[in-house]
Design an enzyme around this catalytic site. Structure first.
Site, PDB file in Angstrom:
ATOM      1  N   ASP A  16       0.855  -1.183   0.000  1.00  0.00           N
ATOM      2  CA  ASP A  16       0.000   0.000   0.000  1.00  0.00           C
ATOM      3  C   ASP A  16       0.898   1.243   0.000  1.00  0.00           C
ATOM      4  OD1 ASP A  16      -2.431   1.558   0.411  1.00  0.00           O
ATOM      5  OD2 ASP A  16      -1.633   1.883   2.432  1.00  0.00           O
ATOM      6  N   ASP A  18      -0.269   5.236   0.731  1.00  0.00           N
ATOM      7  CA  ASP A  18      -0.509   6.259   1.747  1.00  0.00           C
ATOM      8  C   ASP A  18      -0.719   5.613   3.122  1.00  0.00           C
ATOM      9  OD1 ASP A  18      -0.785   8.767   2.826  1.00  0.00           O
ATOM     10  OD2 ASP A  18      -2.477   9.354   1.588  1.00  0.00           O
TER      11      ASP A  18
HETATM   12 MG   LIG Z   1      -3.065   3.235   3.156  1.00  0.00          MG
END
Ligand SMILES: [Mg+2]
Length: 270
Positions: A16, A18
């Site tokens: 992932d 952010d």
């Molecule tokens: Mg995230």
């Protein structure tokens, strides 16, 4: 199996962005070294984002700007998953009305889709992501096309985007308007759906057993891992806190404070 033994054998990391590698405009300090460790130890990785607005190259550029090594081919967006989904359908239809931005248009065009910009007959799909130019006219066109038989695809269902201004409407909020108007549920591509993870595994040519999903969000990243039957690591550098875990529907295989701790466990140092 203890935590180190499966993690030490994990070849492919689905990362992932952010909350995991950066927070808004700031890099998470150990993220660049973590990526260098993956590369130097021969592990494979992909950046798996629910962001449909940016192209692969734009996502990679953003990561490089933050000091994180990235090339376009390391990036998987839900726009690419949508384009792939369309090309895999047996009917072969590729006429698409887009509610979305550059990343979505680029991915669909690259897959040979023909984009239409108004109501007309013979449209096969309405594909919707985040669209910061969303209007009543687009809502009307999307709704009429779906009611007329076009398949409704959503890149992702994230209701909100966390920003410095607060929570801004995400693709899921625009999707809520289209779902309500058309009375139709979309086929969703992004996390927490398994589709996105399956597509990433396919790109890397690895099995479920060989991969791990790493992210900061129980309801998207970790649930995607559970849906796709891939192990997951929750890193506590972003959205969720340790006290959220017992309440979550999806349980991570492992929880670490940082990417460094994850790397140390994989190295058998902890
Ligand atoms: Mg995230």
């Amino acid at each position: 199996m203890n935590e180190a033994s499966w993690l030490s054998q994990t070849r492919a990391y689905l990362l992932d962005l952010d909350g995991t590698l950066f927070r808004g405009k700031e890099v998470i300090p150990d993220a660049p070294a973590f990526i260098e460790w993956l590369t130097s130890t021969g592990r494979q990785y992909l950046y798996v984002t629910n962001n449909s607005s940016r192209t692969q190259e734009q996502v990679a550029e953003h990561l490089r700007h933050l000091g994180i090594p990235a090339e376009a081919e390391h990036v998987v967006t839900p726009s690419m998953v949508a384009a792939n989904y369309i090309t895999e359908q047996p009917n072969g239809g590729r006429r698409v009305f887009v509610v979305g931005e550059e990343g979505l248009r680029t991915a669909l065009l690259a897959a040979g889709c023909e984009l239409v910009d108004r109501f007309e007959s013979g449209v096969d799909y309405v594909v919707q992501g985040i669209d910061r130019g969303f209007t009543y006219e687009k809502l009307k066109t999307a709704s009429l096309l779906i009611q007329g038989g076009a398949t409704y695809i959503a890149t992702n269902a994230d209701k909100a985007l966390p920003t410095e201004e607060g929570l801004l409407p995400g693709a899921g909020s625009i999707g809520a308007a289209i779902r309500t108007a058309s009375r139709t549920e979309p086929v969703v591509m992004g996390k927490p759906e398994a589709r996105m993870i399956d597509y990433a595994l396919h790109l890397l040519g690895v099995t479920r057993e060989q991969a791990v999903v790493v992210g900061d969000n129980l309801e998207t990243d970790i649930l995607a891992g559970v849906h796709a039957d891939v192990r997951s690591v929750l890193v506590l550098t972003g959205f969720n806190r340790r006290e959220d875990i017992p309440l979550a529907v999806a349980q991570p295989t492992l929880v670490t404070e940082t990417l460094t701790e994850l790397m140390q466990i994989a190295n058998g140092q902890r």
